[in-house]
Design a protein around this motif. Structure first.
Motif, PDB file in Angstrom:
ATOM      1  N   UNK A  53       0.734  -1.171   0.047  1.00  0.00           N
ATOM      2  CA  UNK A  53      -0.040   0.008   0.020  1.00  0.00           C
ATOM      3  C   UNK A  53       0.770   1.160  -0.052  1.00  0.00           C
ATOM      4  N   UNK A  54       1.997   1.166   0.700  1.00  0.00           N
ATOM      5  CA  UNK A  54       2.931   2.297   0.618  1.00  0.00           C
ATOM      6  C   UNK A  54       3.051   2.551  -0.611  1.00  0.00           C
ATOM      7  N   UNK A  55       3.621   1.800  -1.782  1.00  0.00           N
ATOM      8  CA  UNK A  55       3.908   1.683  -2.987  1.00  0.00           C
ATOM      9  C   UNK A  55       2.786   2.172  -3.974  1.00  0.00           C
ATOM     10  N   UNK A  56       1.531   1.548  -3.732  1.00  0.00           N
ATOM     11  CA  UNK A  56       0.323   1.759  -4.298  1.00  0.00           C
ATOM     12  C   UNK A  56      -0.238   3.227  -4.217  1.00  0.00           C
ATOM     13  N   UNK A  57       0.161   3.783  -3.027  1.00  0.00           N
ATOM     14  CA  UNK A  57      -0.292   5.166  -2.956  1.00  0.00           C
ATOM     15  C   UNK A  57       0.733   6.211  -3.123  1.00  0.00           C
ATOM     16  N   UNK A  58       1.991   6.000  -3.452  1.00  0.00           N
ATOM     17  CA  UNK A  58       3.138   6.726  -3.747  1.00  0.00           C
ATOM     18  C   UNK A  58       3.435   7.185  -2.191  1.00  0.00           C
ATOM     19  N   UNK A  59       3.299   6.536  -1.356  1.00  0.00           N
ATOM     20  CA  UNK A  59       3.941   6.806  -0.040  1.00  0.00           C
ATOM     21  C   UNK A  59       2.785   7.744   0.845  1.00  0.00           C
ATOM     22  N   UNK A  60       1.637   8.145   0.489  1.00  0.00           N
ATOM     23  CA  UNK A  60       0.784   8.659   1.051  1.00  0.00           C
ATOM     24  C   UNK A  60       0.276   7.702   2.247  1.00  0.00           C
ATOM     25  N   UNK A  61       0.330   6.440   1.997  1.00  0.00           N
ATOM     26  CA  UNK A  61       0.171   5.654   3.197  1.00  0.00           C
ATOM     27  C   UNK A  61       1.301   5.082   3.826  1.00  0.00           C
ATOM     28  N   UNK A  62       1.764   5.585   5.081  1.00  0.00           N
ATOM     29  CA  UNK A  62       3.082   5.414   5.562  1.00  0.00           C
ATOM     30  C   UNK A  62       3.084   5.053   7.148  1.00  0.00           C
ATOM     31  N   UNK A  63       3.132   3.688   7.489  1.00  0.00           N
ATOM     32  CA  UNK A  63       3.261   3.626   8.821  1.00  0.00           C
ATOM     33  C   UNK A  63       4.362   4.004   9.552  1.00  0.00           C
ATOM     34  N   UNK A  64       5.260   4.583   8.986  1.00  0.00           N
ATOM     35  CA  UNK A  64       6.541   4.900   9.625  1.00  0.00           C
ATOM     36  C   UNK A  64       6.442   6.481  10.115  1.00  0.00           C
ATOM     37  N   UNK A  65       5.559   6.943  10.275  1.00  0.00           N
ATOM     38  CA  UNK A  65       5.240   8.466  10.592  1.00  0.00           C
ATOM     39  C   UNK A  65       4.955   8.419  12.070  1.00  0.00           C
ATOM     40  N   UNK A  66       5.689   7.409  12.724  1.00  0.00           N
ATOM     41  CA  UNK A  66       5.379   7.277  14.131  1.00  0.00           C
ATOM     42  C   UNK A  66       5.980   8.554  14.995  1.00  0.00           C
ATOM     43  N   UNK A  67       6.924   8.945  14.742  1.00  0.00           N
ATOM     44  CA  UNK A  67       7.481  10.134  15.594  1.00  0.00           C
ATOM     45  C   UNK A  67       6.731  11.307  15.384  1.00  0.00           C
ATOM     46  N   UNK A  68       6.074  11.494  14.167  1.00  0.00           N
ATOM     47  CA  UNK A  68       5.078  12.502  14.055  1.00  0.00           C
ATOM     48  C   UNK A  68       4.056  12.508  14.807  1.00  0.00           C
ATOM     49  N   UNK A  69       3.493  11.450  14.889  1.00  0.00           N
ATOM     50  CA  UNK A  69       2.222  10.941  15.503  1.00  0.00           C
ATOM     51  C   UNK A  69       2.575  11.294  16.820  1.00  0.00           C
ATOM     52  N   UNK A  70       3.735  10.693  17.629  1.00  0.00           N
ATOM     53  CA  UNK A  70       4.085  11.092  18.897  1.00  0.00           C
ATOM     54  C   UNK A  70       4.191  12.565  19.250  1.00  0.00           C
ATOM     55  N   UNK A  71       4.820  13.180  18.469  1.00  0.00           N
ATOM     56  CA  UNK A  71       5.267  14.638  18.716  1.00  0.00           C
ATOM     57  C   UNK A  71       3.832  15.457  18.766  1.00  0.00           C
ATOM     58  N   UNK A  72       3.122  15.161  17.783  1.00  0.00           N
ATOM     59  CA  UNK A  72       1.771  15.954  17.937  1.00  0.00           C
ATOM     60  C   UNK A  72       0.740  15.705  18.786  1.00  0.00           C
TER      61      UNK A  72
END
Length: 438
Positions: free
Chosen positions: A152-171
């Motif tokens: 899904x990361x490839x299929x959406x050109x990176x718009x789905x990305x479960x590695x945004x972990x640090x941003x999720x926590x930071x906000x």
């Protein structure tokens, strides 16, 4: 483990089992001998509700032997299998552990009497704790989920990305270090508490290497298939600390669980023909699997209601469906405001920042909610998250070019005026959408 209830007399229209994003409504009337079996435990921080309705054609003479003996026993077996599946996924996808869970992960002579050296529980947590470039043993569910996430990361050109972990926590979203009291962090209350541009840039750069995760298989000491994931070697430095990649698969975890429960119901309906034909499963606010509705004798359609994103007590639209899965995302489930700016829990992987659905043009991230039906609920979870981040016109173009096999309903904010975009023939708008998030 599960409960049951007989529906006595006539159950009229508009009884609904609702969640924050989708509600499944009983748009008909039941027979007097209908019996409903249900279980509603909590996993992954959300309520899971499974309902199976017995065959309404069973006569009163056969009622006791069918419901109290046959179907009751069958549903006990189904509810057990469903609970084992959901509890396993709950452990697999946890990003933080309580003290008790940490003790089970790192046993001592005092707290265990069995060898857990080959344990593959708490897979995401152990991946997150691993060093850059390290290989971690995982179970088949996590291996499968990571494969879907990479696709899904490839299929959406990176718009789905479960590695945004640090941003999720930071906000201020997502889980922080937990205790047995299940404490989580509070939202930021001022601009000073938000992450700096340099921090966000570093988190975004690191997340951009998600596609470098490597999956592999082998054979363990018992001759069984073993599953592994290798973490990217790339790291970033933030405030003097070196950070390796961390992930959160919760964005597709509920959809994946819904797919598995849906398949499990089908397996039982094959083993016990007709006994598991009627019912549905809903997981939290995002993912649903509907089978057939016993009250619609001709077609078996459920009426599926979609939560009003600006008045969450009401549905703004509804459509009919059967034997399908669907997932939904929206900006109204987790959000806060600082200095007039809305921050919601969905992170745009291209910026590392929360999407802003208050933007006033069609190009910005102004999709306030989207539901996708059909295909796989795990994939639908990823698509809805990605399309929220893409924004109005880009999301519509993406759907037209890539999702011809899916049904969708999308709400776009145009300067405070809301447009509903959909390809579902049976869609009915039942209330208006106006105002802002409160």
């Amino acid at each position: 483990m599960f409960k049951s209830k007989k529906v006595a007399g006539v159950l009229c229209c508009a009884l609904a089992v609702a969640c924050a994003g989708v509600s499944v409504s009983f748009a008909g009337c039941s027979k007097s001998n209908t019996h409903i079996y249900y279980m509603n435990p909590e996993y992954m921080g959300s309520e899971a509700y499974l309902e199976i309705v017995g065959d309404p054609s069973i006569s009163e003479d056969d009622y006791d032997s069918y419901y109290n003996d046959k179907l009751s026993s069958e549903f006990k077996s189904l509810s057990y299998d469903a609970s084992v599946l959901l509890s396993t996924l709950d452990r697999d996808l946890s990003t933080s552990l309580t003290d008790t869970e940490l003790e089970s992960l790192h046993p001592t002579e005092e707290n265990t009497d069995e060898d857990t050296s080959t344990s593959v529980t708490y897979c995401v947590y152990r991946f997150n704790q691993a060093s850059a470039g390290e290989t971690v043993k995982i179970d088949e569910y996590t291996y499968d989920l990571l494969g879907i996430a990479l696709d899904m990361y490839d299929a959406t050109d990176g718009y789905y990305n479960p590695a945004v972990y640090y941003s999720v926590i930071a906000y201020g979203f997502g889980e922080q270090e937990e205790t047995d009291a299940d404490e989580v962090s509070a939202y930021p209350s001022s601009a000073e508490e938000l992450p700096s541009a340099a921090e966000v840039a570093a988190y975004t750069e690191l997340a951009g290497h998600f596609g470098e995760i490597k999956l592999s298989t082998g054979t363990d000491e018992k001759g069984s298939t073993a599953y592994y994931v290798t973490k990217p070697e790339y790291t970033v430095s933030v405030n003097g600390e070196t950070l390796a990649m961390k992930i959160d698969l919760g964005g597709i975890g509920k959809g994946y669980a819904t797919d598995k429960i849906s398949a499990l119901i089908d397996e039982y309906n094959t083993a016990y023909p007709g006994d598991f034909k009627y019912g549905y499963f809903t997981f939290g606010s995002s993912s649903v699997a509907v089978k057939q509705y016993y009250g619609d004798e001709e077609n078996g359609y459920y009426t599926i209601g979609l939560t009003n994103p600006r008045l969450s007590t009401n549905a703004f639209a509804q459509f009919t469906g059967r034997n399908l899965v669907l997932s939904t995302s929206g900006d109204y489930e987790q959000y806060y405001r600082i200095d007039g700016v809305t921050y919601c829990h969905i992170i745009n992987p291209k910026t590392g920042m929360p999407i802003n659905t208050d933007q006033n043009d069609a190009i910005s991230s102004n999709v306030v909610t989207i539901t996708i039906a059909g295909g796989s609920a795990a994939e639908d979870d990823a698509y809805t998250t990605a399309l929220m981040a893409m924004g109005g016109l880009q999301a519509i173009n993406y759907i037209n070019e890539n999702l011809a096999d899916r049904q969708f309903v999308m709400v776009i904010n145009f300067n405070g005026r809301y447009a509903v975009v959909s390809n579902i023939d049976s869609l009915e708008i039942v209330s208006g959408i106006e105002g802002e998030l409160e």
